[in-house]
Design a protein around this motif. Structure first.
Motif, short mmCIF file in Angstrom:
data_model
loop_
_atom_site.label_atom_id
_atom_site.label_comp_id
_atom_site.label_asym_id
_atom_site.label_seq_id
_atom_site.Cartn_x
_atom_site.Cartn_y
_atom_site.Cartn_z
N LEU A 103 7.39 1.14 0.64
CA LEU A 103 7.42 2.50 0.08
C LEU A 103 6.81 3.51 1.06
CD1 LEU A 103 6.42 1.66 -3.60
CD2 LEU A 103 8.70 2.17 -2.72
N ALA A 104 7.24 3.41 2.29
CA ALA A 104 6.64 4.22 3.36
C ALA A 104 6.84 5.71 3.16
CB ALA A 104 7.22 3.79 4.71
N ASP A 105 7.86 6.10 2.39
CA ASP A 105 8.18 7.52 2.24
C ASP A 105 7.73 8.09 0.90
OD1 ASP A 105 9.98 5.90 0.89
OD2 ASP A 105 11.65 7.29 1.11
N ILE A 106 6.88 7.37 0.18
CA ILE A 106 6.46 7.80 -1.15
C ILE A 106 4.99 8.20 -1.13
CG2 ILE A 106 6.19 7.12 -3.58
CD1 ILE A 106 9.08 7.35 -2.66
N CYS A 107 4.68 9.34 -1.76
CA CYS A 107 3.29 9.74 -1.98
C CYS A 107 2.77 8.93 -3.15
CB CYS A 107 3.22 11.24 -2.26
SG CYS A 107 1.55 11.84 -2.58
N VAL A 108 1.78 8.09 -2.93
CA VAL A 108 1.39 7.12 -3.95
C VAL A 108 0.03 7.45 -4.57
CG1 VAL A 108 2.71 5.32 -2.81
CG2 VAL A 108 0.27 5.54 -2.33
N GLY A 109 -0.13 7.01 -5.82
CA GLY A 109 -1.40 7.09 -6.51
C GLY A 109 -2.08 5.73 -6.51
N SER A 110 -3.07 5.57 -7.37
CA SER A 110 -3.89 4.36 -7.35
C SER A 110 -3.11 3.10 -7.72
CB SER A 110 -5.08 4.53 -8.30
OG SER A 110 -4.63 4.76 -9.64
N ILE A 111 -2.16 3.21 -8.64
CA ILE A 111 -1.44 2.03 -9.11
C ILE A 111 -0.43 1.57 -8.06
CG2 ILE A 111 0.09 1.13 -10.90
CD1 ILE A 111 -1.29 3.08 -12.83
N LEU A 112 0.36 2.48 -7.53
CA LEU A 112 1.31 2.11 -6.49
C LEU A 112 0.59 1.62 -5.23
CD1 LEU A 112 4.30 4.64 -6.43
CD2 LEU A 112 4.38 2.17 -6.74
N ARG A 113 -0.58 2.19 -4.97
CA ARG A 113 -1.32 1.75 -3.78
C ARG A 113 -1.69 0.27 -3.91
NH1 ARG A 113 -4.80 5.38 -4.02
NH2 ARG A 113 -3.63 6.86 -2.75
N LEU A 114 -2.11 -0.13 -5.08
CA LEU A 114 -2.42 -1.54 -5.30
C LEU A 114 -1.18 -2.42 -5.17
CD1 LEU A 114 -4.96 -1.39 -8.29
CD2 LEU A 114 -5.44 -2.06 -5.92
N GLU A 115 -0.05 -1.93 -5.68
CA GLU A 115 1.19 -2.69 -5.58
C GLU A 115 1.62 -2.84 -4.12
OE1 GLU A 115 4.49 -4.89 -6.71
OE2 GLU A 115 2.67 -4.35 -7.80
N ILE A 116 1.45 -1.78 -3.35
CA ILE A 116 1.79 -1.85 -1.92
C ILE A 116 0.88 -2.85 -1.21
CG2 ILE A 116 1.69 -0.54 0.24
CD1 ILE A 116 2.69 1.89 -1.38
N GLU A 117 -0.41 -2.83 -1.55
CA GLU A 117 -1.34 -3.79 -0.95
C GLU A 117 -0.93 -5.22 -1.29
OE1 GLU A 117 -5.24 -2.73 -2.23
OE2 GLU A 117 -5.30 -0.86 -1.07
N ARG A 118 -0.49 -5.43 -2.53
CA ARG A 118 -0.05 -6.77 -2.94
C ARG A 118 1.17 -7.21 -2.13
NH1 ARG A 118 3.63 -9.45 -5.75
NH2 ARG A 118 4.86 -7.57 -6.16
N LEU A 119 2.12 -6.30 -1.98
CA LEU A 119 3.34 -6.62 -1.24
C LEU A 119 3.02 -6.89 0.23
CD1 LEU A 119 5.80 -4.02 -2.79
CD2 LEU A 119 5.96 -6.51 -3.01
#
Length: 275
Positions: A148-164
């Motif tokens: 999700l390199a082109d998405i401005c993320v909040g706390s929940i998506l940030r955790l999902e990105i870290e998991r991925l």
């Protein structure tokens, strides 16, 4: 439908993109994409968008974002000639308390990555390093860049990105391990040189790097890699390297012959899984 989150966000219906251009609707769609076929509570979307300080009109605003995404879905369905078969509300479904993005039998790159990676892990566990390497390479090839390199993320998506990203690193470490079992130490050496710089405290990567260096006739560099790892762990975390890495270091100092064997079996417990 095709959904891709392992890189820039991509969402297509019948080959036509339905990604909004506005940042907040894109963020909502990214959330839905990472949990495709699962209901995401509206409260979770609100938390992602605004944290602990949502605006007074957050419910109406969220509904507006959902409507905005559906308008893009409708345009994609209309352009592809599929609107008579599937409506926007069949794609982005309202459920009690939340919303669901329905791929309807389509592909999600995150799912395929997990499927291929798990197949690689199973092959590793059974000792089939050829299949393991191939499956893990296929899994890693699905990545087109940071998640999700082109998405401005909040706390929940940030955790999902870290998991991925952690799952990606795990698959990469295991693929390199499989390649070392297959005698590809020189092939992975340049890759490992970069990876250990990016992850200086990752013991698995350092262990693989040491093995690749040693088998390439660079024992001194392998020992230096151990010293750098130990310095990093002691300085930053206050811990020594694991027993497995310490034993590998001692084996290199002693020049144990099993280190030169491509398929290291159970000659010594600590060395059996180093490649």
């Amino acid at each position: 439908m095709k959904i891709a989150v392992l890189g820039t966000l991509s969402a297509c219906e019948a080959g036509i993109s339905f990604i909004p251009t506005a940042a907040k609707p894109r963020q909502v769609l990214a959330m839905l994409a990472t949990r495709a076929d699962r209901v995401i509570p509206a409260a979770t979307l609100v938390k992602e968008l605004w944290g602990d300080a949502p605006p007074p009109s957050f419910q109406t605003t969220l509904q507006t974002y959902i409507a905005h995404i559906r308008s893009h879905v409708r345009a994609a369905l209309l352009q592809s000639g599929q609107l008579h078969r599937r409506s926007p509300k069949d794609v982005l479904i309202t459920r009690p308390g939340g919303y669901l993005l329905a791929p309807a039998g389509g592909s999600v790159d995150m799912w395929e990555f997990e499927r291929q990676a798990f197949a690689g892990y199973r092959a590793m566990d059974s000792g089939d390093h050829v299949v393991a390497s191939r499956k893990l390479r296929s899994a890693l090839a699905l990545w087109r860049g940071p998640a999700l390199a082109d998405i401005c993320v909040g706390s929940i998506l940030r955790l999902e990105i870290e998991r991925l990203e952690e799952a990606r690193l795990c698959a990469l470490v295991r693929r390199i391990e499989a390649d070392l079992h297959l005698g590809r130490h020189q092939e992975v050496l340049s890759e490992l040189t970069v990876l250990v710089r990016q992850h200086p405290d990752n013991e698995s990567l350092c262990r693989h790097f040491m093995i690749a260096l040693y088998r390439s006739g660079r024992c001194g560099d392998a020992l230096a890699a151990y010293r750098r790892l130990r310095t990093t762990l002691v300085r930053e975390l206050g811990i020594e390297p694991s027993a497995t890495v310490r034993e590998l270091h001692q084996a290199m100092l002693a020049g144990l012959p099993e280190l030169d064997v491509t398929e290291v079996r159970a000659a010594r417990p600590g060395l059996a899984h180093t490649g």
